[in-house]
Design a protein around this motif. Structure first.
Motif, mmCIF file in Angstrom:
data_model
loop_
_atom_site.group_PDB
_atom_site.id
_atom_site.type_symbol
_atom_site.label_atom_id
_atom_site.label_comp_id
_atom_site.label_asym_id
_atom_site.label_seq_id
_atom_site.Cartn_x
_atom_site.Cartn_y
_atom_site.Cartn_z
ATOM 1 N N PRO A 115 17.544 -31.943 -10.684
ATOM 2 C CA PRO A 115 18.236 -30.736 -11.165
ATOM 3 C C PRO A 115 19.156 -30.117 -10.112
ATOM 4 C CG PRO A 115 15.954 -30.715 -11.858
ATOM 5 C CD PRO A 115 16.098 -31.873 -10.915
ATOM 6 N N VAL A 116 18.812 -30.287 -8.834
ATOM 7 C CA VAL A 116 19.672 -29.756 -7.771
ATOM 8 C C VAL A 116 21.027 -30.445 -7.792
ATOM 9 C CG1 VAL A 116 19.957 -29.543 -5.267
ATOM 10 C CG2 VAL A 116 17.717 -29.125 -6.312
ATOM 11 N N ALA A 117 21.041 -31.763 -7.958
ATOM 12 C CA ALA A 117 22.297 -32.506 -7.993
ATOM 13 C C ALA A 117 23.127 -32.134 -9.217
ATOM 14 C CB ALA A 117 22.015 -34.007 -7.989
ATOM 15 N N LEU A 118 22.461 -31.964 -10.360
ATOM 16 C CA LEU A 118 23.188 -31.566 -11.560
ATOM 17 C C LEU A 118 23.778 -30.166 -11.400
ATOM 18 C CD1 LEU A 118 20.810 -32.941 -14.345
ATOM 19 C CD2 LEU A 118 22.968 -33.903 -13.535
ATOM 20 N N GLY A 119 23.037 -29.303 -10.715
ATOM 21 C CA GLY A 119 23.578 -27.981 -10.414
ATOM 22 C C GLY A 119 24.810 -28.076 -9.531
ATOM 23 N N GLY A 120 24.825 -29.061 -8.644
ATOM 24 C CA GLY A 120 25.989 -29.277 -7.797
ATOM 25 C C GLY A 120 27.205 -29.694 -8.588
ATOM 26 N N VAL A 121 26.996 -30.480 -9.656
ATOM 27 C CA VAL A 121 28.111 -30.892 -10.507
ATOM 28 C C VAL A 121 28.747 -29.676 -11.179
ATOM 29 C CG1 VAL A 121 28.740 -32.196 -12.574
ATOM 30 C CG2 VAL A 121 27.167 -33.189 -10.902
ATOM 31 N N VAL A 122 27.896 -28.776 -11.703
ATOM 32 C CA VAL A 122 28.403 -27.558 -12.341
ATOM 33 C C VAL A 122 29.154 -26.696 -11.327
ATOM 34 C CG1 VAL A 122 27.743 -25.424 -13.518
ATOM 35 C CG2 VAL A 122 26.579 -27.568 -14.070
ATOM 36 N N LEU A 123 28.586 -26.565 -10.129
ATOM 37 C CA LEU A 123 29.239 -25.781 -9.087
ATOM 38 C C LEU A 123 30.570 -26.399 -8.679
ATOM 39 C CD1 LEU A 123 28.921 -23.332 -7.215
ATOM 40 C CD2 LEU A 123 27.798 -24.831 -5.556
ATOM 41 N N ALA A 124 30.636 -27.714 -8.710
ATOM 42 C CA ALA A 124 31.875 -28.398 -8.355
ATOM 43 C C ALA A 124 32.985 -28.071 -9.340
ATOM 44 C CB ALA A 124 31.642 -29.913 -8.313
ATOM 45 N N LEU A 125 32.652 -28.048 -10.628
ATOM 46 C CA LEU A 125 33.659 -27.712 -11.629
ATOM 47 C C LEU A 125 34.167 -26.282 -11.442
ATOM 48 C CD1 LEU A 125 32.021 -29.351 -14.775
ATOM 49 C CD2 LEU A 125 33.862 -30.249 -13.357
ATOM 50 N N LEU A 126 33.265 -25.374 -11.139
ATOM 51 C CA LEU A 126 33.667 -23.990 -10.867
ATOM 52 C C LEU A 126 34.523 -23.918 -9.623
ATOM 53 C CD1 LEU A 126 33.506 -20.975 -11.441
ATOM 54 C CD2 LEU A 126 31.343 -20.910 -10.183
ATOM 55 N N ALA A 127 34.179 -24.714 -8.637
ATOM 56 C CA ALA A 127 34.935 -24.713 -7.383
ATOM 57 C C ALA A 127 36.377 -25.154 -7.611
ATOM 58 C CB ALA A 127 34.256 -25.634 -6.365
ATOM 59 N N VAL A 128 36.568 -26.158 -8.461
ATOM 60 C CA VAL A 128 37.925 -26.629 -8.745
ATOM 61 C C VAL A 128 38.758 -25.508 -9.355
ATOM 62 C CG1 VAL A 128 39.291 -28.198 -10.171
ATOM 63 C CG2 VAL A 128 37.276 -29.048 -8.969
ATOM 64 N N LEU A 129 38.159 -24.736 -10.274
ATOM 65 C CA LEU A 129 38.881 -23.627 -10.889
ATOM 66 C C LEU A 129 39.261 -22.572 -9.861
ATOM 67 C CD1 LEU A 129 36.789 -23.145 -14.171
ATOM 68 C CD2 LEU A 129 39.018 -24.226 -13.925
ATOM 69 N N LEU A 130 38.337 -22.252 -8.955
ATOM 70 C CA LEU A 130 38.595 -21.208 -7.965
ATOM 71 C C LEU A 130 39.600 -21.653 -6.917
ATOM 72 C CD1 LEU A 130 34.998 -19.784 -7.376
ATOM 73 C CD2 LEU A 130 36.858 -18.754 -8.681
ATOM 74 N N VAL A 131 39.432 -22.862 -6.427
ATOM 75 C CA VAL A 131 40.292 -23.324 -5.340
ATOM 76 C C VAL A 131 41.705 -23.588 -5.840
ATOM 77 C CG1 VAL A 131 40.051 -25.843 -5.472
ATOM 78 C CG2 VAL A 131 40.146 -24.717 -3.242
ATOM 79 N N SER A 132 41.863 -23.745 -7.167
ATOM 80 C CA SER A 132 43.183 -23.967 -7.732
ATOM 81 C C SER A 132 43.968 -22.672 -7.896
ATOM 82 C CB SER A 132 43.065 -24.646 -9.108
ATOM 83 O OG SER A 132 42.394 -25.883 -8.990
ATOM 84 N N ARG A 133 43.287 -21.532 -7.795
ATOM 85 C CA ARG A 133 43.976 -20.249 -7.915
ATOM 86 C C ARG A 133 44.819 -20.005 -6.683
ATOM 87 N NH1 ARG A 133 41.676 -16.344 -11.202
ATOM 88 N NH2 ARG A 133 43.390 -15.023 -10.448
#
Length: 278
Positions: A115-133
């Protein structure tokens, strides 16, 4: 533990190679940078044949060539993004996408991350949105194009990792030779079709050769690491390479990020760490 050490070293070398490649593309055309750097890597791979001997079977060369084309297209897009965007934004986006794909591939073939790794996948998608701003002065079409190129480059790098991991054992350095022959041929033909010169601009050759040699060193480290560990672990550890790219960009170029991007970069590195720890 050996796989972790090799993958971590691979990440550091990849990040340095990408930094040099980014500097080269600010001085020379991207096609010239990619073809010449890939050719430099091919020369190094041939020199390593006595150290990493193997049997050049059809499967070995085919998987190597496929990974080489995927990686070459990724490098082409990545260097273009580095030349037109902010280095310390482009690198984490590319790394996040390239980290997620091996995990998804692992799921498809039966691996079950924690579950920790899957949580990392979700966080990665959020990170892409933020870092693209970006700030208002950076939200031009060129800025958005560099973000899209970064995502596509990440997909290419993820494909490179997955395809290279399919190479049968006993191939030695031959998969990487096959990869480099295919990548030089593919990008060279694209350059000719587009009418682009392969002549390096003054002052760019040193950066080009450095990027190509270090990229091949990193490829060797990745190949050795994935032979000793799970792809879903090795792939994400290798994707920590923005750490060295970010450090070099900050120290050498003095790049600065806005607040949203800083949070996004932090989420990106945190996501990669979570995926790796899982």
């Amino acid at each position: 533990m050996t796989a972790v050490i090799l993958a971590t070293a691979c990440a550091a070398v990849y990040g340095t190679a990408d930094f040099l490649g980014g500097l080269a593309t600010r001085r020379a055309q991207v096609f010239a940078v990619v073809v010449l750097s890939q050719a430099a890597g091919l020369v190094l791979a041939l020199a390593l044949l006595p150290v990493l001997p193997g049997t050049p079977t059809l499967a070995t060369l085919t998987w190597g060539a496929a990974s080489g084309i995927s990686g070459a297209l990724a490098v082409l897009l990545f260097y273009r993004a580095l030349a037109t965007g902010v280095m310390s934004v482009v690198a984490p986006i590319t790394a996040t996408v390239s980290a997620v794909l091996p995990v998804l591939f692992g799921l498809a073939v039966g691996e079950r991350p924690s579950p920790v790794a899957l949580g990392g996948v979700v966080l990665a998608l959020l990170a892409v949105l933020l870092v693209s701003r970006s700030s208002s002065e950076e939200t031009s079409s060129g800025g958005y194009r560099s973000v899209l190129a970064s995502v596509a480059a990440g997909a290419g790098f993820g494909g490179f990792f997955i395809l290279l991991a399919q190479v049968p054992e006993g191939g030695g350095i031959w998969p990487l030779i096959g990869a480099r022959v295919a990548s030089v041929a593919a990008i060279g033909l694209l350059a000719l079709a587009a009418g682009r010169t392969l002549r390096p601009a003054p002052g760019a050759l040193t950066f080009i050769l450095g990027a190509g040699i270090l990229d091949m060193v990193a490829n060797v480290l990745f190949m050795l690491a994935q032979q000793r560990g799970m792809l879903s672990l090795v792939g994400v550890l290798v994707s920590l390479y923005p750490a060295s790219t970010l450090l070099l960009a900050r120290q050498v170029l003095g790049e600065r990020l806005n607040t949203v991007q800083v949070v996004g970069v932090g989420f990106t590195l945190g996501a990669v760490a979570l995926i790796a720890s899982g």
